[in-house]
Design a protein around this motif. Structure first.
Motif, PDB file in Angstrom:
ATOM      1  N   UNK A  32      -0.059 -40.671 -24.583  1.00  0.00           N
ATOM      2  CA  UNK A  32       1.282 -40.490 -25.323  1.00  0.00           C
ATOM      3  C   UNK A  32       1.638 -39.022 -25.527  1.00  0.00           C
ATOM      4  N   UNK A  33       0.637 -38.838 -26.607  1.00  0.00           N
ATOM      5  CA  UNK A  33       0.672 -37.504 -27.123  1.00  0.00           C
ATOM      6  C   UNK A  33       0.631 -36.332 -26.229  1.00  0.00           C
ATOM      7  N   UNK A  34      -0.100 -36.417 -25.020  1.00  0.00           N
ATOM      8  CA  UNK A  34      -0.277 -35.549 -24.101  1.00  0.00           C
ATOM      9  C   UNK A  34       1.033 -35.417 -23.150  1.00  0.00           C
ATOM     10  N   UNK A  35       1.773 -36.554 -22.920  1.00  0.00           N
ATOM     11  CA  UNK A  35       2.718 -36.627 -22.091  1.00  0.00           C
ATOM     12  C   UNK A  35       3.515 -35.297 -22.181  1.00  0.00           C
ATOM     13  N   UNK A  36       3.680 -34.705 -23.220  1.00  0.00           N
ATOM     14  CA  UNK A  36       4.760 -33.461 -23.071  1.00  0.00           C
ATOM     15  C   UNK A  36       4.258 -32.280 -22.324  1.00  0.00           C
ATOM     16  N   UNK A  37       2.688 -32.372 -22.162  1.00  0.00           N
ATOM     17  CA  UNK A  37       2.099 -31.481 -21.518  1.00  0.00           C
ATOM     18  C   UNK A  37       2.680 -31.203 -19.949  1.00  0.00           C
ATOM     19  N   UNK A  38       3.140 -32.714 -19.515  1.00  0.00           N
ATOM     20  CA  UNK A  38       3.844 -32.599 -18.128  1.00  0.00           C
ATOM     21  C   UNK A  38       5.317 -32.645 -18.297  1.00  0.00           C
ATOM     22  N   UNK A  39       6.028 -32.610 -19.611  1.00  0.00           N
ATOM     23  CA  UNK A  39       7.223 -33.047 -19.745  1.00  0.00           C
ATOM     24  C   UNK A  39       7.788 -31.490 -20.226  1.00  0.00           C
TER      25      UNK A  39
END
Length: 427
Positions: free
Chosen positions: A33-40
């Motif tokens: 979840x915390x790394x999802x912004x890497x793709x967002x």
């Protein structure tokens, strides 16, 4: 006649056993979840720019700046974690990153392109180094090397899902609301996932032992020749990934189907996910170095069919094949990095590994973009990067093998059968 009972078969490792181990599901879920912004974030930034009247070129530049600054800052955050612990680095970084992403929409009316670029760069620099942190935690959370092997494969294999779910979520939010909402949700997810990880006991208590910290202070050189060559080879892996993204766009243009630009990377990521699941379930008798080179060879072979300029369906199927072996390459690279890294600097070494792949990906994207008008060349670039990686791995083979592990000074030295060690990551 011998009365000795045959040895009991080894217990089969399942992903249920891995996820059922204390803290594993929480750490893995929080990290994802915390790394999802890497793709967002890169997609949300691009949509925010174009929706507000900016050019695609400027939006692409800001997206690239975010990714590049995030990659370049990884080793610094890794070293800080090795010195001060994970929570002390993760939480401030996540708070700053979330605040900057939420602030970005204000840059248009009040600051213009210069302020927007500054905010994006600062946002990239403050992305939490969750991936390196999680890899450093696995030995203390899962002392059984078989469970750790499966967890590493599961962790690595699920990374591709970030770049499928993330862009789709941003597109849905931007369509239903606007890109500013997508940026706010991106910030919230990053902060939430990081908090879950940082407040989990293994992460909160993690720090190198005093002896490891002392050794880290005296270890002026982090990278041995073997580690340097490993990182150089991983830049070739990243080059292949960056070139693949541009190849997917050129395929979409050639077939006049825009969805291909997302479908082809999604097929690659799906192959990576499945490869991780299969790799983690199997017990391997070969050495990590042999698996690394073998997977690198198959990774290269998987790209070769693209040179034949396959059709739509064949290309979609073909691109999943190298994805299967990407997970094995990366998982083995992490194990090798751990074996060659001085005690007390593992997080920093993992961060350099991430930077190597990211830097290669940026170069691959840039070069493929310049050659996009040449279909054959573009299709051959992923194989070129994979071939470079394999040549470097073969050159470094003697420096990556069992001798390097026997002479290592790291924290997870292999002990003789029957001996166990207490985790050195907890106070």
């Amino acid at each position: 006649m011998s009365l000795t009972a045959p040895p009991a078969p080894a217990t089969r490792i399942t992903y249920g056993a891995v996820l059922g181990s204390p803290y594993v599901a929480r750490l893995l879920g929080g990290t994802l979840v915390g790394r999802l912004p890497n793709g967002m974030a890169p997609v949300a930034i691009l949509l925010w720019v174009t929706t507000n009247g900016g050019s695609i070129a400027f939006g692409g530049l800001l997206s690239a700046l975010y990714g590049l600054s995030s990659a370049l800052s990884q080793p610094v955050k890794g070293r800080l974690m090795d010195r001060h612990g994970q929570a002390a680095v993760h939480l401030p970084a996540a708070l700053l990153n979330a605040a900057l992403l939420v602030t970005l929409p204000l840059a248009g009316p009040y600051g213009g392109p210069g302020l927007a670029a500054a905010i994006v760069v600062a946002g990239g620099l403050t992305t939490p180094s969750l991936e390196a942190g999680l890899r450093a935690l696995w030995p203390s959370v899962l002392p059984d090397h078989r469970l750790r092997h499966a967890a590493l494969a599961l962790d690595t294999g699920t990374q591709g899902l970030l770049y499928i779910v993330g862009p789709l979520l941003v597109a849905a939010l931007a369509s239903a609301y606007n890109p500013s909402v997508a940026l706010a949700v991106t910030a919230a997810l990053g902060l939430t996932g990081t908090a879950v990880v940082a407040f989990t006991p293994p992460s909160r208590r993690w720090c190198p032992t005093p002896s490891a910290q002392a050794q880290a202070r005296t270890a002026h050189r982090l990278a041995s020749p073997g580690l340097m060559l490993l990182f150089i080879s991983l830049a070739g892996i990243g080059f292949a990934l960056g070139a693949m993204n541009v190849w997917a766009i050129t395929m979409a243009g050639h077939h006049e189907q825009e969805l291909l630009a997302g479908i082809l990377p999604a097929a690659f990521s799906t192959g990576s996910f499945l490869g991780g699941l299969l790799y983690g379930r199997r017990r391997w008798s070969s050495t990590t170095t042999d698996r690394l080179i073998g997977a690198g060879t198959l990774f290269l072979a998987g790209w070769l069919p693209l040179v034949a300029l396959p059709g739509l369906y064949a290309a979609t199927a073909a691109v999943a094949v190298p994805g299967v072996f990407l997970t094995v390459v990366v998982a083995c690279a992490y194990v090798t990095t751990d074996s060659l890294t001085p005690a007390g600097r593992t997080s920093e070494a993992y961060a350099w590994l991430i930077l190597s792949i990211g830097a290669g990906q940026s170069v691959g994207t840039a070069l493929a973009g310049r050659l996009a008008e040449q279909p054959l060349t573009t299709a051959a670039l992923p194989a070129t990067g994979a071939a470079f990686a394999l040549v470097v791995l073969l050159t470094a083979r003697r420096r990556l093998g069992p001798a390097g592990r026997l002479n290592r000074r790291g924290r997870h030295r292999r002990l003789p059968e029957g001996q166990h060690k207490t985790s050195r990551h907890h106070r």
